[in-house]
Design a protein around this motif. Sequence first.
Motif, PDB file in Angstrom:
ATOM      1  N   GLN A 118       0.833  -1.207   0.000  1.00 26.26           N
ATOM      2  CA  GLN A 118       0.000   0.000   0.000  1.00 26.26           C
ATOM      3  C   GLN A 118       0.871   1.262   0.000  1.00 26.26           C
ATOM      4  O   GLN A 118       0.610   2.210  -0.748  1.00 26.26           O
ATOM      5  N   MET A 121       2.621   1.700  -3.402  1.00 25.77           N
ATOM      6  CA  MET A 121       1.634   2.147  -4.397  1.00 25.77           C
ATOM      7  C   MET A 121       1.257   3.607  -4.196  1.00 25.77           C
ATOM      8  O   MET A 121       1.106   4.345  -5.167  1.00 25.77           O
ATOM      9  N   ARG A 122       1.109   4.017  -2.947  1.00 26.01           N
ATOM     10  CA  ARG A 122       0.749   5.415  -2.691  1.00 26.01           C
ATOM     11  C   ARG A 122       1.851   6.337  -3.223  1.00 26.01           C
ATOM     12  O   ARG A 122       1.572   7.342  -3.889  1.00 26.01           O
ATOM     13  N   THR A 200       0.845   0.886 -14.195  1.00 19.77           N
ATOM     14  CA  THR A 200       0.912   0.858 -12.732  1.00 19.77           C
ATOM     15  C   THR A 200       0.001  -0.229 -12.162  1.00 19.77           C
ATOM     16  O   THR A 200       0.344  -0.878 -11.168  1.00 19.77           O
ATOM     17  N   PHE A 204       1.102  -3.129  -9.738  1.00 20.76           N
ATOM     18  CA  PHE A 204       0.367  -3.355  -8.484  1.00 20.76           C
ATOM     19  C   PHE A 204       0.126  -4.862  -8.310  1.00 20.76           C
ATOM     20  O   PHE A 204       0.459  -5.450  -7.268  1.00 20.76           O
TER      21      PHE A 204
END
Length: 302
Positions: A118, A121-122, A200, A204
């Motif tokens: 997470q 990805m952020r 992306t 992910f």
Amino acid sequence: MAHGTSLQYEPVAEIGGGAYGTVYKARDTESGQFVALKSVRVQTDQNGLPISTVREVALLKRLEQFDHPNVVRLMDVCATQRSDQETKVTLVFEHVDQDLKTYLERAPDAGLAPGRIQDLMRQLMCGLAFLHSNRVMHRDLKPENILVTSQGQVKLADFGLARIYSCHMALTPVVVTLWYRPPEVLLQSSYATPVDIWSTGCIFAEMFRRKPLFCGESEVDQLGKILQVIGLPSEDEWPADVSLSRKHFPSLLPRPITDFVPEINELGAQLLLKMLTFDPLKRISALNALEDAYFQDEETLT
């Protein structure tokens, strides 16, 4: 355009030869810090100026002023005239030791913790939102050009280079991987910033799987592998101006994304599908993705 001279940078090691020529790790003899050098030979116009490159580099230098934490810094540009027709342009970037590909390979057997994914990805989305808001498309996002510092900071590299290198690319037989390319690029339709969101999304999924989601061997094969997961889109979603017709592909229904990415949680799966949306106009934007429930979810961190 030329700031430093190439003499200021002393090559220490070859980092890798990509589609874009050789990349060197070098030492800046003035500051002592390590940098990454990427050189490209570009064609020049009547005045000996590499037109498209000047424009691209000016854009990269403009981004530099913002000093975004999730974007690799372009520290210097050196241009050396080779001949009337050719100039060698060397781009000097900050050096980061590992890319996401290496980072994933070094992950523990159990894989990365959900909270770690997470966080990565952020940061990736923050970097993309910044590039896109400055009208810069990456166009070639893959784990190899996402860098991860030893502190776990994500930095996007090689953005804006796609255009600088496209003229040079025609001369290199290196196959640039198809695995992160969106349907509109595979179909050679028009494209814009949503291409980066698709790539992306593939990345992910790969953070959970630790292997690529779609491994096609040709444009058609790649598209076929994508459609096996997301299903065959409707007739009106298929771009009109392309040589490859929708009839070429079997009528497939979308399969649950968790069949392919079993470790992902419910909110992650929903975000992933918003990114892996066939129609680029319906694909989520980087700014909207940052507002997504997946990133508001504290549960992932426990």
